[in-house]
Motif scaffolding. Structure first.
Motif, short mmCIF file in Angstrom:
data_model
loop_
_atom_site.label_atom_id
_atom_site.label_comp_id
_atom_site.label_asym_id
_atom_site.label_seq_id
_atom_site.Cartn_x
_atom_site.Cartn_y
_atom_site.Cartn_z
N VAL B 252 -1.07 -12.43 -1.32
CA VAL B 252 -0.23 -11.50 -0.57
C VAL B 252 -1.14 -10.51 0.17
CG1 VAL B 252 1.55 -9.72 -0.75
CG2 VAL B 252 1.61 -11.72 -2.26
N PRO B 253 -0.98 -10.39 1.50
CA PRO B 253 -1.91 -9.53 2.25
C PRO B 253 -1.91 -8.10 1.71
CG PRO B 253 -0.57 -10.84 3.75
CD PRO B 253 0.00 -11.05 2.37
N GLY B 254 -3.10 -7.56 1.51
CA GLY B 254 -3.23 -6.18 1.06
C GLY B 254 -3.04 -5.99 -0.43
N PHE B 255 -2.83 -7.10 -1.17
CA PHE B 255 -2.53 -6.96 -2.60
C PHE B 255 -3.64 -6.21 -3.35
CE2 PHE B 255 -2.45 -8.63 -7.02
CZ PHE B 255 -1.16 -8.27 -7.37
N TYR B 256 -4.87 -6.46 -2.94
CA TYR B 256 -5.99 -5.83 -3.66
C TYR B 256 -6.42 -4.50 -3.04
CZ TYR B 256 -6.38 -10.25 -6.16
OH TYR B 256 -6.11 -11.35 -6.95
N ASP B 257 -5.69 -4.06 -2.01
CA ASP B 257 -6.06 -2.80 -1.37
C ASP B 257 -6.04 -1.66 -2.38
OD1 ASP B 257 -6.25 -4.13 0.98
OD2 ASP B 257 -4.57 -3.13 1.98
N GLY B 258 -7.12 -0.91 -2.43
CA GLY B 258 -7.15 0.29 -3.27
C GLY B 258 -7.46 0.03 -4.73
N VAL B 259 -7.56 -1.26 -5.13
CA VAL B 259 -7.81 -1.56 -6.55
C VAL B 259 -9.07 -0.85 -7.04
CG1 VAL B 259 -8.68 -3.40 -8.06
CG2 VAL B 259 -6.60 -3.77 -6.72
N LEU B 333 9.50 -13.33 -10.39
CA LEU B 333 8.05 -13.11 -10.35
C LEU B 333 7.75 -11.70 -10.84
CD1 LEU B 333 7.24 -14.46 -6.76
CD2 LEU B 333 7.12 -15.71 -8.90
N SER B 334 6.59 -11.54 -11.47
CA SER B 334 6.17 -10.18 -11.78
C SER B 334 4.69 -10.02 -11.49
CB SER B 334 6.49 -9.81 -13.23
OG SER B 334 5.82 -10.66 -14.12
N PHE B 335 4.37 -8.81 -11.09
CA PHE B 335 3.00 -8.46 -10.75
C PHE B 335 2.54 -7.40 -11.74
CE2 PHE B 335 5.25 -9.57 -6.90
CZ PHE B 335 4.42 -10.53 -6.34
N ARG B 336 1.39 -7.61 -12.34
CA ARG B 336 0.76 -6.54 -13.12
C ARG B 336 -0.18 -5.81 -12.17
NH1 ARG B 336 3.44 -5.72 -18.05
NH2 ARG B 336 4.47 -7.72 -18.35
N LEU B 337 -0.11 -4.51 -12.19
CA LEU B 337 -0.85 -3.71 -11.23
C LEU B 337 -1.90 -2.87 -11.94
CD1 LEU B 337 2.23 -2.45 -9.19
CD2 LEU B 337 0.88 -4.52 -8.84
N VAL B 338 -2.98 -2.58 -11.23
CA VAL B 338 -4.01 -1.72 -11.83
C VAL B 338 -4.17 -0.47 -10.98
CG1 VAL B 338 -5.19 -3.71 -12.85
CG2 VAL B 338 -5.92 -2.87 -10.60
N ALA B 339 -4.91 0.47 -11.53
CA ALA B 339 -5.07 1.77 -10.87
C ALA B 339 -5.50 1.57 -9.42
CB ALA B 339 -6.08 2.62 -11.63
N GLY B 340 -4.90 2.35 -8.54
CA GLY B 340 -5.24 2.29 -7.13
C GLY B 340 -4.24 1.48 -6.33
N GLN B 341 -3.48 0.62 -6.98
CA GLN B 341 -2.47 -0.16 -6.25
C GLN B 341 -1.19 0.65 -6.10
OE1 GLN B 341 -2.71 -3.83 -8.75
NE2 GLN B 341 -2.79 -4.87 -6.77
N ASP B 342 -0.54 0.45 -4.98
CA ASP B 342 0.70 1.18 -4.69
C ASP B 342 1.87 0.20 -4.74
OD1 ASP B 342 2.90 2.31 -3.53
OD2 ASP B 342 1.78 3.35 -1.96
N PRO B 343 2.73 0.28 -5.76
CA PRO B 343 3.83 -0.69 -5.88
C PRO B 343 4.70 -0.77 -4.63
CG PRO B 343 3.69 0.69 -7.85
CD PRO B 343 2.73 1.27 -6.85
N ASP B 344 4.91 0.36 -3.95
CA ASP B 344 5.77 0.33 -2.76
C ASP B 344 5.13 -0.49 -1.65
OD1 ASP B 344 7.61 1.88 -4.06
OD2 ASP B 344 6.81 3.76 -3.28
N ARG B 345 3.84 -0.29 -1.45
CA ARG B 345 3.17 -1.06 -0.39
C ARG B 345 3.12 -2.54 -0.75
NH1 ARG B 345 -2.42 1.52 1.21
NH2 ARG B 345 -2.56 -0.52 2.20
N ILE B 346 2.95 -2.82 -2.02
CA ILE B 346 2.91 -4.23 -2.44
C ILE B 346 4.28 -4.88 -2.24
CG2 ILE B 346 2.75 -5.70 -4.51
CD1 ILE B 346 0.27 -3.98 -5.24
N GLU B 347 5.33 -4.16 -2.57
CA GLU B 347 6.68 -4.71 -2.34
C GLU B 347 6.88 -5.02 -0.86
OE1 GLU B 347 10.07 -2.58 -3.98
OE2 GLU B 347 11.38 -3.41 -2.43
N GLU B 348 6.49 -4.09 -0.02
CA GLU B 348 6.68 -4.28 1.42
C GLU B 348 5.87 -5.49 1.93
OE1 GLU B 348 5.77 -0.79 3.69
OE2 GLU B 348 5.94 -1.89 5.59
#
Lengths: 465, 465
Positions: B252-259, B333-348
């Motif tokens: 997903v584009p940008g998924f790793y942004d900010g990780v 589907l579920s996504f586990r997120l780590v610090a730095g990721q923004d759930p709202d941006r990932i949803e979009e």
């Protein structure tokens, strides 16, 4: 050979039209629904009715053949000419379930003639198309002055087609000696439309399988373990996704080996059919077309092999979310096969291909059902040409075009066990409503079916010699 | 700052150990199973028991906070020093279901002490780890001669954690003013093992969604239409297959942004943990590892974001075959997120990415649940260092290592609403059997928990100033 209609045949049909329609109505009143156990006695009664009618028609032999399910009817009328070829007609006497509450305007088992149509369950599928052979063979005799048909004529009318013909293969194998034929005529299909008479030249075959994929011993927490062990639902999805390439061609190695490709002439003939894609999509209740690149929709459903997901499942499918890695996943896939493909080789190639996609930590099992082979009669086959000529005579010299059938059916069992070419003779049209409420048959077309049968035996006798 | 143990603390613990264990046993006898409505009264009784016990411990304030589900307990003990920092301890007083028939050797709600362990439902998860704060704060006062804690001490002990904390976020938001804190201490996790004391430094976040895919208006015949219209089950599978690249990285584009990437030092610390992959696989009930290339199993479950299929379904899933193109298919589907990721941006980004995979003729709907944010405390955070120092003192100067938690929890709500760093203090070990039969707590470790709490408030008071 002439394609002009025969006045003697037409006169005979006019004279016997009413009693023939009365016969059909009488048969349609028997609710021979093979899928509903409460109609078991009706299915037997339907077989008995047909056997008696065939005797009355003149068949010296008409027998009830029991199966482990519903009974079939077998009839035989040898030609006085010992060298005459043998033709076996296939049809079925059972019908789909039907009830007024489904949207019928009249009782589905109390046939009504209105506006040149007879309404009733089984009118087109398949009693009407079986019964036209009774008047057909009588007209053949009357018009030619013969006392026996020009071919050794056999009929096999099964009682379980609407239930998937579970005992048909066994029946055919048990009676192989009595069923031998030089050609099989299947009277259980239709034409393109009222104004475009057609002959079906083949059906696709079918191979289907189920794949079970096993991962963890139980559903495990996707937080504690997610991203670090293989997920069987992901593996199932990857198998499906890998099944086609970007041109929507099936990627299983060797899948297209041996495929009988359409000739340029056949593609042109298909393209001549008045195909309305928007109308077809409505029939498919779908909102877009897709499929193998380089082929039209008709080519895709009639002449190309395909792979489809019929079912997929794994993990939590209830309301809301559940953060698990599922313990298992399941796929049901089916392949439609065309002439030249070998189901056994495809199964073997598929098993190897799937195994190559299974990662360490996932166990899988593949179970294939019994395959149905494809059947296809070449356009230049003499028997097919005889069918086409006879039909053209009945249809006042109209050009007969060619179709195929995308589905798969018991016709292939006859082809395989009897090693005989399969031809299709049907006059039903898409608006007849097979399996739907208010099933009907167009009486004009029904009589064209009778007339085609009346010409066919003489023509086939010459063609198959 | 010294990491030597404090004789006054240890003496106090020895003197009060028995009555403390009696208290815990009394609490464990209350079957506060939040998932079972027949235990609603027990969950209330558990809250009342705890509030009374906290009052008895010396907390001037101890209240029952009702929710739309089970009640929480809030307690507060202000420091006499008005400039003291405020610390909020989180835990829960509800427990998982348990029954003798599940394989317990003794009644799960009649605690038994044997071989230095206390057996009973909730012994480790989470009553034992909540209750050690009562003796902990008393030991802190006794050893320092104080009459109030060195920090403004608050406790929030919810009653629905084992039911997914459905009302917790609302509770925290409603009481935001009374819950303000400079740091949150979560006492609901564990350590690596008896011999490897550890502090958890973060939890992954969670975003989850359901995708509905609609194709034909009803299941259609795969013979008549197969290969010519899009199949929603195939589209579902292609989405899943496209979700990861060949390195098992999410596409997903940008998924790793900010990780927040692991530092070299953090990776080294993780690698020092005595990780036994075969043992871990047994815990995961799995038979192979897989995951993002370039990362160890521990990195994958603790420090890397992931995407998992929790459920997939479409078409026929019963016995045997059914040759259809299904009308619809579904994905969870579920996504586990780590610090730095923004759930709202990932949803979009995810919504756009899915839309790009949907062919003409397929309609889709995506529904996201409420996201849980990740939390992570940097290793050099003064509060984390205070926890580590206090723990090391309790563990006789042993080096305290770091872990993370792959799952997601209500701790993130506290972090988000209160805007405070979250620290984890837990002394349970994997063999304690959370959610399993014969749950227990090691009494030696339980007392280490008490001792750590006894050191922590003084150390934190300095660290957070």
């Amino acid at each position: 050979m002439s394609v002009t209609p025969d006045n003697a045949v037409r006169t005979y049909l006019e004279q016997h039209r009413e009693s023939f329609l009365d016969d059909l109505a009488e048969w349609l009143r028997i609710p021979s629904v093979s899928a509903q156990p409460e109609h078991d006695a009706d299915v037997r009664r339907s077989a008995e009715w047909l056997a008696a009618k065939l005797k009355e028609t003149g068949f010296p032999t008409a027998e009830i053949w029991p199966t482990d399910g519903a009974p079939a009817v077998f009839a035989e009328w040898p030609s006085a000419d010992p060298d005459a070829p043998t033709v076996l007609v296939y049809g079925h006497h059972d019908v789909q379930p039907a009830a007024l509450a489904d949207g019928w305007h009249t009782d589905p088992f109390e046939p009504v003639v209105k506006d040149g149509r007879m309404y009733g369950r089984g009118a087109a599928d398949d009693k009407g198309q079986v019964l036209f052979h009774t008047l057909g063979v009588r007209a053949h005799l009357a018009a030619t002055g013969r006392t026996t048909p020009a071919v050794h004529l056999k009929l096999l009318v099964e009682g379980e087609e609407e239930s998937g013909s579970p005992h048909f293969r066994d029946l055919v194998e048990r009676h192989r000696d009595r069923l031998t034929a030089d050609a099989v005529i299947v009277s259980d299909t239709g034409m393109w439309s009222e104004t475009t008479p057609t002959v079906c030249t083949g059906m696709r075959g079918l191979a289907d399988c189920e794949i079970e994929l096993y991962g963890p011993d139980q559903d495990i927490h996707s937080g504690s373990f997610g991203g670090a062990v293989p997920n069987p639902a992901t593996v199932a999805a990857r198998i499906v996704a890998a099944l086609h390439d970007e041109h929507e061609r099936v990627t299983v190695p060797g899948f297209y080996d041996g495929v009988t490709e359409l000739t340029a002439a056949e593609r042109e003939l298909l393209a001549e059919l008045p195909f309305d894609e928007a109308e077809w999509l409505r029939t498919a209740k779908s909102y877009g077309t897709s499929g193998e690149a380089g082929h039209s929709t008709l080519e895709r459903i009639w002449a190309r092999p395909t792979a489809e997901v019929n079912g997929i499942g794994g993990g939590y499918q209830g309301p809301g979310g559940k953060t698990i890695i599922p313990s298992s996943a399941m796929l049901k896939l089916s392949f439609r096969l065309v002439a030249g493909q070998d189901p056994d080789r495809i199964e073997e190639a598929f098993r190897g291909w799937v195994a190559s996609l299974i990662p360490a930590g996932i166990r899988h099992e593949i179970t294939f059902g019994a395959a149905t082979r494809p059947c296809l009669t070449p356009l230049d086959h003499p028997a097919l040409q005889a069918v086409t000529r006879s039909m053209s005579r009945a249809f006042d010299g109209q050009k007969i075009r060619f179709t195929r059938e995308g589905g798969s059916g018991p016709a292939a069992d006859l082809q395989d066990v009897l090693d005989a070419p399969v031809l299709f003779l049907g006059i039903s049209v898409p608006s007849d409503g097979w399996h739907a409420p208010n099933e009907k048959i167009e009486l004009t077309l029904l009589l064209k079916g009778v007339e085609t049968a009346a010409y066919l035996w003489g023509d086939l006798a010459g063609a198959l010699h």
